[in-house]
Design a protein around this motif. Structure first.
Motif, PDB file in Angstrom:
ATOM      1  N   GLU A   7       0.829  -1.215   0.000  1.00  0.00           N
ATOM      2  CA  GLU A   7       0.000   0.000   0.000  1.00  0.00           C
ATOM      3  C   GLU A   7       0.861   1.262   0.000  1.00  0.00           C
ATOM      4  O   GLU A   7       0.700   2.123  -0.879  1.00  0.00           O
ATOM      5  CB  GLU A   7      -0.959  -0.037   1.189  1.00  0.00           C
ATOM      6  CG  GLU A   7      -2.072   1.009   1.117  1.00  0.00           C
ATOM      7  CD  GLU A   7      -1.629   2.398   1.541  1.00  0.00           C
ATOM      8  OE1 GLU A   7      -2.138   3.382   0.976  1.00  0.00           O
ATOM      9  OE2 GLU A   7      -0.760   2.480   2.440  1.00  0.00           O
ATOM     10  N   PRO A   8       1.804   1.457   0.927  1.00  0.00           N
ATOM     11  CA  PRO A   8       2.637   2.652   0.849  1.00  0.00           C
ATOM     12  C   PRO A   8       3.585   2.630  -0.354  1.00  0.00           C
ATOM     13  O   PRO A   8       3.913   3.682  -0.915  1.00  0.00           O
ATOM     14  CB  PRO A   8       3.412   2.651   2.172  1.00  0.00           C
ATOM     15  CG  PRO A   8       3.381   1.244   2.647  1.00  0.00           C
ATOM     16  CD  PRO A   8       2.080   0.691   2.168  1.00  0.00           C
ATOM     17  N   LEU A   9       4.001   1.432  -0.787  1.00  0.00           N
ATOM     18  CA  LEU A   9       4.909   1.362  -1.929  1.00  0.00           C
ATOM     19  C   LEU A   9       4.239   1.870  -3.206  1.00  0.00           C
ATOM     20  O   LEU A   9       4.905   2.396  -4.105  1.00  0.00           O
ATOM     21  CB  LEU A   9       5.392  -0.079  -2.121  1.00  0.00           C
ATOM     22  CG  LEU A   9       6.628  -0.289  -2.988  1.00  0.00           C
ATOM     23  CD1 LEU A   9       7.829   0.490  -2.442  1.00  0.00           C
ATOM     24  CD2 LEU A   9       6.969  -1.772  -3.063  1.00  0.00           C
ATOM     25  N   SER A  10       2.919   1.748  -3.276  1.00  0.00           N
ATOM     26  CA  SER A  10       2.188   2.245  -4.448  1.00  0.00           C
ATOM     27  C   SER A  10       2.270   3.763  -4.563  1.00  0.00           C
ATOM     28  O   SER A  10       1.968   4.325  -5.615  1.00  0.00           O
ATOM     29  CB  SER A  10       0.721   1.802  -4.379  1.00  0.00           C
ATOM     30  OG  SER A  10       0.028   2.477  -3.337  1.00  0.00           O
ATOM     31  N   LYS A  11       2.689   4.430  -3.491  1.00  0.00           N
ATOM     32  CA  LYS A  11       2.774   5.897  -3.483  1.00  0.00           C
ATOM     33  C   LYS A  11       4.185   6.405  -3.780  1.00  0.00           C
ATOM     34  O   LYS A  11       4.407   7.616  -3.848  1.00  0.00           O
ATOM     35  CB  LYS A  11       2.328   6.431  -2.121  1.00  0.00           C
ATOM     36  CG  LYS A  11       0.908   6.033  -1.745  1.00  0.00           C
ATOM     37  CD  LYS A  11       0.570   6.462  -0.331  1.00  0.00           C
ATOM     38  CE  LYS A  11      -0.820   5.993   0.081  1.00  0.00           C
ATOM     39  NZ  LYS A  11      -1.139   6.369   1.490  1.00  0.00           N
ATOM     40  N   LEU A  12       5.132   5.491  -3.975  1.00  0.00           N
ATOM     41  CA  LEU A  12       6.522   5.897  -4.153  1.00  0.00           C
ATOM     42  C   LEU A  12       6.737   6.696  -5.430  1.00  0.00           C
ATOM     43  O   LEU A  12       7.471   7.696  -5.429  1.00  0.00           O
ATOM     44  CB  LEU A  12       7.437   4.658  -4.133  1.00  0.00           C
ATOM     45  CG  LEU A  12       8.928   4.925  -4.307  1.00  0.00           C
ATOM     46  CD1 LEU A  12       9.469   5.835  -3.197  1.00  0.00           C
ATOM     47  CD2 LEU A  12       9.698   3.592  -4.333  1.00  0.00           C
ATOM     48  N   ALA A  13       6.118   6.276  -6.525  1.00  0.00           N
ATOM     49  CA  ALA A  13       6.306   6.998  -7.786  1.00  0.00           C
ATOM     50  C   ALA A  13       5.861   8.446  -7.665  1.00  0.00           C
ATOM     51  O   ALA A  13       6.554   9.366  -8.139  1.00  0.00           O
ATOM     52  CB  ALA A  13       5.560   6.303  -8.918  1.00  0.00           C
ATOM     53  N   ALA A  14       4.716   8.673  -7.018  1.00  0.00           N
ATOM     54  CA  ALA A  14       4.239  10.043  -6.849  1.00  0.00           C
ATOM     55  C   ALA A  14       5.179  10.847  -5.969  1.00  0.00           C
ATOM     56  O   ALA A  14       5.412  12.039  -6.209  1.00  0.00           O
ATOM     57  CB  ALA A  14       2.835  10.027  -6.240  1.00  0.00           C
ATOM     58  N   ALA A  15       5.776  10.211  -4.965  1.00  0.00           N
ATOM     59  CA  ALA A  15       6.703  10.912  -4.080  1.00  0.00           C
ATOM     60  C   ALA A  15       7.993  11.299  -4.813  1.00  0.00           C
ATOM     61  O   ALA A  15       8.616  12.308  -4.503  1.00  0.00           O
ATOM     62  CB  ALA A  15       7.034  10.053  -2.865  1.00  0.00           C
ATOM     63  N   VAL A  16       8.370  10.500  -5.778  1.00  0.00           N
ATOM     64  CA  VAL A  16       9.580  10.787  -6.547  1.00  0.00           C
ATOM     65  C   VAL A  16       9.376  11.978  -7.469  1.00  0.00           C
ATOM     66  O   VAL A  16      10.291  12.776  -7.663  1.00  0.00           O
ATOM     67  CB  VAL A  16      10.005   9.542  -7.356  1.00  0.00           C
ATOM     68  CG1 VAL A  16      11.085   9.890  -8.359  1.00  0.00           C
ATOM     69  CG2 VAL A  16      10.524   8.453  -6.421  1.00  0.00           C
ATOM     70  N   VAL A  17       8.177  12.136  -8.028  1.00  0.00           N
ATOM     71  CA  VAL A  17       7.971  13.204  -9.016  1.00  0.00           C
ATOM     72  C   VAL A  17       7.442  14.489  -8.423  1.00  0.00           C
ATOM     73  O   VAL A  17       7.419  15.522  -9.095  1.00  0.00           O
ATOM     74  CB  VAL A  17       7.017  12.757 -10.149  1.00  0.00           C
ATOM     75  CG1 VAL A  17       7.518  11.496 -10.809  1.00  0.00           C
ATOM     76  CG2 VAL A  17       5.591  12.571  -9.652  1.00  0.00           C
ATOM     77  N   VAL A  18       7.001  14.471  -7.160  1.00  0.00           N
ATOM     78  CA  VAL A  18       6.515  15.699  -6.547  1.00  0.00           C
ATOM     79  C   VAL A  18       7.648  16.728  -6.492  1.00  0.00           C
ATOM     80  O   VAL A  18       8.757  16.417  -6.058  1.00  0.00           O
ATOM     81  CB  VAL A  18       5.989  15.436  -5.118  1.00  0.00           C
ATOM     82  CG1 VAL A  18       5.741  16.743  -4.384  1.00  0.00           C
ATOM     83  CG2 VAL A  18       4.708  14.640  -5.169  1.00  0.00           C
ATOM     84  N   THR A  19       7.381  17.925  -6.965  1.00  0.00           N
ATOM     85  CA  THR A  19       8.375  19.005  -6.919  1.00  0.00           C
ATOM     86  C   THR A  19       7.713  20.269  -6.436  1.00  0.00           C
ATOM     87  O   THR A  19       6.506  20.423  -6.455  1.00  0.00           O
ATOM     88  CB  THR A  19       8.985  19.236  -8.311  1.00  0.00           C
ATOM     89  OG1 THR A  19       7.936  19.553  -9.229  1.00  0.00           O
ATOM     90  CG2 THR A  19       9.720  18.013  -8.811  1.00  0.00           C
ATOM     91  N   LYS A  20       8.542  21.189  -6.025  1.00  0.00           N
ATOM     92  CA  LYS A  20       8.050  22.476  -5.540  1.00  0.00           C
ATOM     93  C   LYS A  20       8.175  23.530  -6.614  1.00  0.00           C
ATOM     94  O   LYS A  20       9.096  23.527  -7.420  1.00  0.00           O
ATOM     95  CB  LYS A  20       8.845  22.902  -4.295  1.00  0.00           C
ATOM     96  CG  LYS A  20       8.746  21.929  -3.127  1.00  0.00           C
ATOM     97  CD  LYS A  20       9.571  22.402  -1.971  1.00  0.00           C
ATOM     98  CE  LYS A  20       9.402  21.497  -0.762  1.00  0.00           C
ATOM     99  NZ  LYS A  20       9.891  20.148  -0.990  1.00  0.00           N
ATOM    100  N   SER A  21       7.228  24.447  -6.621  1.00  0.00           N
ATOM    101  CA  SER A  21       7.281  25.545  -7.585  1.00  0.00           C
ATOM    102  C   SER A  21       8.468  26.432  -7.304  1.00  0.00           C
ATOM    103  O   SER A  21       8.906  26.600  -6.164  1.00  0.00           O
ATOM    104  CB  SER A  21       6.013  26.386  -7.504  1.00  0.00           C
ATOM    105  OG  SER A  21       4.872  25.586  -7.773  1.00  0.00           O
ATOM    106  N   SER A  22       9.064  27.012  -8.372  1.00  0.00           N
ATOM    107  CA  SER A  22      10.180  27.904  -8.140  1.00  0.00           C
ATOM    108  C   SER A  22       9.691  29.215  -7.579  1.00  0.00           C
ATOM    109  O   SER A  22       8.571  29.597  -7.777  1.00  0.00           O
ATOM    110  CB  SER A  22      10.933  28.179  -9.399  1.00  0.00           C
ATOM    111  OG  SER A  22      10.451  27.679 -10.550  1.00  0.00           O
TER     112      SER A  22
END
Length: 382
Positions: A367-382
């Motif tokens: 269940e938490p592993l399914s969220k890893l891809a989204a955590a990798v691509v989340v970025t902050k606005s400049s």
């Protein structure tokens, strides 16, 4: 080895090559233009939009049918961009993918059989930002790891094949499970070469119409169920080495991205849930726990390489993943006397209650592993 496949597919890629993370693009969870709602039923595959910006996209999947389903994003030639398997009736899943501008197909596969119900979609334009160099390093390290696993597999597989060709039943049995460890650790990459996996790792119930049964599991049946080695088995042993050598030579050309690594880690847990925990994968040899451990190791390798970026974006997720990986590894250790060996208990000796405990451990990690891809691509606005 997943139990069934899209029969018409030629799998030659794990994911599209445009991994785009940086300050000019937000993660898909915060950008509705990049979220595609997919509603799957037993007879339909409905998508909320037919066009979306290239880059990172999120599929928000809901199965409103009565059958377990799978959802794929496919290239025009049916290569896989990404997939999510084993979506139960009445459940929802999210999967993050990386796509270049171009035409794609979203396919729902009720019952996990057939070619799927398909919708044509298009990725247009999209912003491409500089990728975090830590993710480039993670991809490079994982590519090296996948090659190392393939390189280490060949000598072990040759030992297995030699025993088969010598007609030595007991030596072949002893060499069987160790010869599969490297493959099981990197199975998503191996499966990306669709013409190899069906040759070496297919089970009897995964055969397509007219397909000849070859590979490890065909020989497993001879060794444990038939209890004899035939002339055909000796020929199949040679064919296994030919096919694994082909895999070894092509691993370095596999398409690997940060999100394909993350999604691949989840796929490995799905492999455990649908094949190893049930005892279906190694139904004759009962060496399922060896495969189980190798799948977990492969998933953990992807996670550890992506962890620095994931921790920065979602520290709570990383804490949970650390906890669940440790718990599952500790549980697996109870089935072997030596933590440095792969001499696990025969799975036919594992009772229903213990299998349930193993299944719960897999689910707690998946269940938490399914969220890893989204955590990798989340970025902050400049």
């Amino acid at each position: 080895m997943r139990a069934a496949r899209l029969s018409a597919l030629t799998f030659t890629a794990v994911a599209a090559l445009t991994a785009v993370t940086g300050c000019t693009e937000k993660g898909s969870s915060g950008d509705s233009d990049r979220v595609i709602d997919v509603t799957a039923t037993d007879s339909k595959c409905e998508v909320s939009k037919k066009a979306f910006p290239a880059g990172h996209v999120e599929l928000a999947i809901e199965n409103k049918g009565s059958k377990v389903t799978e959802v794929y994003v496919l290239f025009p030639d049916d290569r896989i961009v990404t997939e999510r398997e084993n979506i139960g009736p009445g459940t929802k899943q999210k999967v993050t993918a990386e796509v270049k501008a171009g035409d794609y197909t979203i396919a729902c596969k009720p019952g996990m059989k057939g070619d799927g119900i398909r919708q044509e979609v298009k990725a247009t334009g999209g912003s491409v930002a500089q990728r975090d160099p830590r993710l480039d390093s993670a991809v490079a390290a994982y590519r090296k790891y996948a090659q190392e696993q393939a390189d280490a597999t060949l000598p072990l597989a040759k030992t297995f094949a030699a025993a088969v060709k010598a007609g030595d039943l007991e030596a072949a049995k002893k060499a069987y499970a160790p010869s599969r460890i490297g493959w099981e650790r990197t199975e998503p990459v191996a499966e990306s070469f669709g013409d190899i996996d069906p040759k070496v790792d297919v089970r009897a119930d995964g055969l397509e119409g007219g397909q000849k049964w070859t590979g490890w599991h065909r020989l497993e049946k001879s060794l444990w169920q038939d209890k004899k080695i035939t002339a055909e088995d000796k020929t199949l042993a040679d064919q296994l080495i030919t096919d694994l050598t082909d895999w070894q030579n092509r691993v370095g050309k596999a398409d690997i991205t940060p999100t394909s690594m993350a999604n691949g880690a989840k796929e490995l847990l799905d492999e455990v849930a649908t094949g190893k925990v049930t005892g279906e994968e190694e139904r004759y040899s009962h060496t399922d726990l060896v495969d189980f451990k190798a799948n977990v190791e492969g998933a953990e390798k992807s996670y550890e390489l992506l962890k620095p970026v994931a921790k920065e974006n979602d520290a709570a997720l990383v804490t949970e993943l650390d906890k669940q990986f440790a718990a599952l590894n500790t549980l697996l250790d109870t089935y072997r006397a030596d933590k440095t060996s792969y001499d696990f208990a025969s799975y036919d000796k594992v009772g229903d209650g213990d299998r349930k405990q193993l299944s719960d451990g897999v689910n707690a990690l998946a269940e938490p592993l399914s969220k890893l891809a989204a955590a990798v691509v989340v970025t902050k606005s400049s």
